[in-house]
Enzyme design. Structure first.
Site, PDB file in Angstrom:
ATOM      1  N   GLY A  32       0.802  -1.224   0.000  1.00  0.00           N
ATOM      2  CA  GLY A  32       0.000   0.000   0.000  1.00  0.00           C
ATOM      3  C   GLY A  32       0.833   1.271   0.000  1.00  0.00           C
ATOM      4  O   GLY A  32       2.064   1.245   0.123  1.00  0.00           O
ATOM      5  N   HIS A  33       0.120   2.385  -0.055  1.00  0.00           N
ATOM      6  CA  HIS A  33       0.776   3.692  -0.105  1.00  0.00           C
ATOM      7  C   HIS A  33       1.568   3.964   1.169  1.00  0.00           C
ATOM      8  O   HIS A  33       1.160   3.594   2.272  1.00  0.00           O
ATOM      9  CB  HIS A  33      -0.250   4.796  -0.329  1.00  0.00           C
ATOM     10  CG  HIS A  33      -1.342   4.847   0.688  1.00  0.00           C
ATOM     11  ND1 HIS A  33      -1.205   5.489   1.890  1.00  0.00           N
ATOM     12  CD2 HIS A  33      -2.582   4.327   0.676  1.00  0.00           C
ATOM     13  CE1 HIS A  33      -2.327   5.373   2.574  1.00  0.00           C
ATOM     14  NE2 HIS A  33      -3.187   4.661   1.869  1.00  0.00           N
ATOM     15  N   ASN A  34       2.738   4.566   0.994  1.00  0.00           N
ATOM     16  CA  ASN A  34       3.591   5.003   2.105  1.00  0.00           C
ATOM     17  C   ASN A  34       4.185   3.870   2.923  1.00  0.00           C
ATOM     18  O   ASN A  34       4.740   4.108   4.000  1.00  0.00           O
ATOM     19  CB  ASN A  34       2.817   5.941   3.054  1.00  0.00           C
ATOM     20  CG  ASN A  34       2.486   7.254   2.395  1.00  0.00           C
ATOM     21  OD1 ASN A  34       1.414   7.374   1.801  1.00  0.00           O
ATOM     22  ND2 ASN A  34       3.392   8.188   2.440  1.00  0.00           N
ATOM     23  N   SER A  89       1.223   2.772   5.031  1.00  0.00           N
ATOM     24  CA  SER A  89       2.135   3.357   6.035  1.00  0.00           C
ATOM     25  C   SER A  89       2.741   2.341   6.997  1.00  0.00           C
ATOM     26  O   SER A  89       3.338   2.726   8.009  1.00  0.00           O
ATOM     27  CB  SER A  89       1.438   4.472   6.837  1.00  0.00           C
ATOM     28  OG  SER A  89       1.042   5.507   5.967  1.00  0.00           O
TER      29      SER A  89
END
Lengths: 323, 323, 323
Positions: free
Chosen positions: B231-233, B251
């Protein structure tokens, strides 16, 4: 080191950029964007209605985009930026920053996209490189199909949708007639289609299969992550959230506003009631009532699941002491 | 029938091919390659340091590539082939056999690949058919992007990396603002990027999302299998191993040298400490300490998980006897 | 609302279309197709041998395709359509309806497909847009490769197979030598191939990795859903069913006629015996005997798994009452 954020803007500059009215410190540097309860002193948050005033008062956010007319009282350490619509301002901000970094997103049909002559695409549709749009497909205005996606024959996609790279919509469903005498499986040709309603967004490398006869439907406003598998004849309602690596079996019904955590599996023919929430990695083997929160695999109502987890832990601890 | 191996070479011929010095039987036929503890009489194994001398003495391997200077004593039934660097010899052997079978791998930019004019690819980069490299992408020397992969805008990929077919790097992250009054979800434009460091290898049909603002990072030397969702980050450290169908939420922080078994899911914002090992199909809902071994879903420390499995089995066995 | 069906045809018209002999009501409108035990008054079902006569008598199906010579006695409310071969008639019916709706499926090599000059495709093979067929690939007659699929070098695919869109066959296996001193992982070049036997069907975005040395094999007649990961050197038997998001670890052996439910994971080197059935979301950590039904993660024989589920529920209920 955190990699979460490298936004960096002063609250005063942000107010100017958004045409908002600043109350409070102009020099607070903002490096992230968070919901009210998660935000810290260097985060921007947002308050879209007075229903969230108490949450705003309790928030540690360094700055807030607040809808004009909402009175938060005295918050001297918080940079309050009054705007007409906080959501629109936030998204406008991000869109501006994105364009500054990467230029305007490309639009139109990329010359390497393969579009069947019988497909009907609104003139505002964007299709990325090497995407494939097969016969009889219809795509509504302002929808974006990313690189390498395959939209199979007869699929209908609404307005303002996004389909991520290498996603496949309308693939043959997984339905066979099995002959118990010979052990052979014979494919049932799937003659249905897929309908993706307006404002649906779908991530990368997801699969949504065509129906046996009727329609596999994704309801308006539903958002689907990467690597999700949605079987033939599934009927997903409006405004659902479906996280990565979820699998939904054939003919399952997911009512409106359901949230499905990552890697959850839903068996064939199940109904998940309106507003239900399924925790990540759930195994859904029976119907889920509206509004219920289900946990575990096999999944059960949250309280029951937690009681079982706790009972097992106590049992193991007890036997440990004995030994 | 086993399909594991059809390598077939005599130990003496192998020594000649590798420029090594043979001690022991030259006519042992080798049909596979295995680690010391798994190898049998028709397997080739390898000893790269004297720390493994005891394991070598105990091994049933028919032949071993051994670094010069290591003394294994008397092993008359084992074909010992002394070479300067066993790892390099082994990989050289496989590369030679591969070329004999399939010819030299193709290099350069395939004419059907779509490379944006603003992308910066080192002249030694290979890009397969129908791969797509978007604007602002940077790719380092000797990196290989396979057929159909999509590298989205702004992504940076280091040196000597491999990206498998149909993998998508830099797709939009799955982040929305949800309006509880209307039930609608509004996408936050993700304006961050992905950084894939040197020597990272990624399988087929995997997805790595761009960050909200900052960077989704894959650390140097990390290896990622097929159909993984990151996923993102997310911030993945160096030299991690991530097996197929794993999902990592937004994250999350995966520190160096973590091993993540297949189909494991890691929740948003979790930290998995350095060197931790997560068994396949784990559900990681909280932070994992460095070096820990976690099992189950929800995952817990291995000893605790095994005690719970055993306690439940005893409980079920007891109730069975009663009934 | 159900989206399952929009087939709509009268039993009499169906009999005419199929060249069958109708006994019973000609005006029953049929809107779906189901197995005998699931069918209702508006469903068409099928009876291919007299072994199913009792099930047919008990079925609520509105109409049945029945093999000539089978005597079902008196069923005045059921439209019985006698045909030579019910399976062929049903599939012929669906194929006809499909062609009526969507036209004849396109055949041949799409001009945007990338076929290596050394690949050997039978003249009846169909390859969709932007699919990639690499060097040394062999594909048998009447096989269909959908858009965006990548068939990597050396792969052999038999007759009458289907490979779904964006599936990758023959990608590099996930095998590394790990140096415990430096923490680095070095890829073993995989020099084996993949053999897909006749009549295998594979969904969209699935991955089947090449073998280390020998062959990764998918046996004749096996059907594989979307987003499945099959590791290097796996040996899948004939007529297996493998549902979406399943992961099979390296060198596992899946014997003939095994059914693997969705999201199940099978560890490396495991053998699953002939005819075994693995429930969805199973975690298979040890060998499974032929014919066994395994449930849960870690999976165990069904009776044992259900006893454990029940024992845990009783335990939690008991502690709830106490508190």
């Amino acid at each position: 080191m955190t990699t979460s954020d490298n936004l960096s803007i002063a609250a005063g500059d942000l107010a100017t950029m958004l045409g908002g009215d600043l109350v409070g410190p102009a020099d607070t540097t903002l490096t992230g964007i968070q919901a009210l309860d998660a935000a810290g002193p260097s985060d921007l948050s947002f308050v879209r209605s007075s229903a969230h005033a108490n949450a705003a008062k309790a928030s540690k956010a360094g700055a807030m985009l607040v809808a004009r007319g909402i009175d938060l009282g005295d918050m001297p350490e918080t940079a309050i930026i009054f705007v007409d619509n906080p959501d629109e301002s936030l998204i406008g901000l991000l869109t501006t920053l994105r364009t500054q970094r990467f230029g305007e997103p490309e639009t139109g049909i990329h010359p390497t996209a393969v579009i069947h002559e019988s497909a009907d695409l609104h003139e505002t549709v964007t299709v990325g490189p090497n995407a494939v749009i097969e016969s009889g497909v219809t795509i509504g205005e302002h929808t974006r199909i990313d690189a390498g996606a395959v939209i199979s024959f007869g699929t209908t996609i609404g307005k303002r949708c996004r389909v991520g790279a290498n996603t496949v919509i309308g693939g043959e469903g997984f339905g066979y007639i099995s002959n118990k005498d010979t052990g052979k499986h014979t494919r049932l040709p799937h003659i249905g289609t897929v309908v993706v309603e307006d404002d649906v967004e779908i991530g990368a490398s997801t699969g949504i299969d065509r129906a046996k006869f009727g329609v596999t439907r994704i309801g308006q406003g539903t958002k689907i992550d990467n690597l999700v598998q949605i079987g033939h004849n599934v009927n997903v309602g409006t405004n659902c959230i479906i996280v990565g690596l979820v699998g939904i079996g054939g003919s399952a019904v997911i009512e409106d506003s359901v949230v499905i955590g990552g890697q959850t599996g839903i068996a064939d023919n199940i109904t998940v009631g309106k507003g239900a929430q399924l925790a990540a990695r759930g195994g859904i083997l029976g119907n889920v009532p509206p509004g219920a929160i289900y946990v575990g695999s096999p999944a059960k109502e949250r309280g029951q699941a937690f009681r079982e987890f706790a009972a097992l832990k106590r049992l193991a601890d007890k036997s440990r002491k004995k030994s």
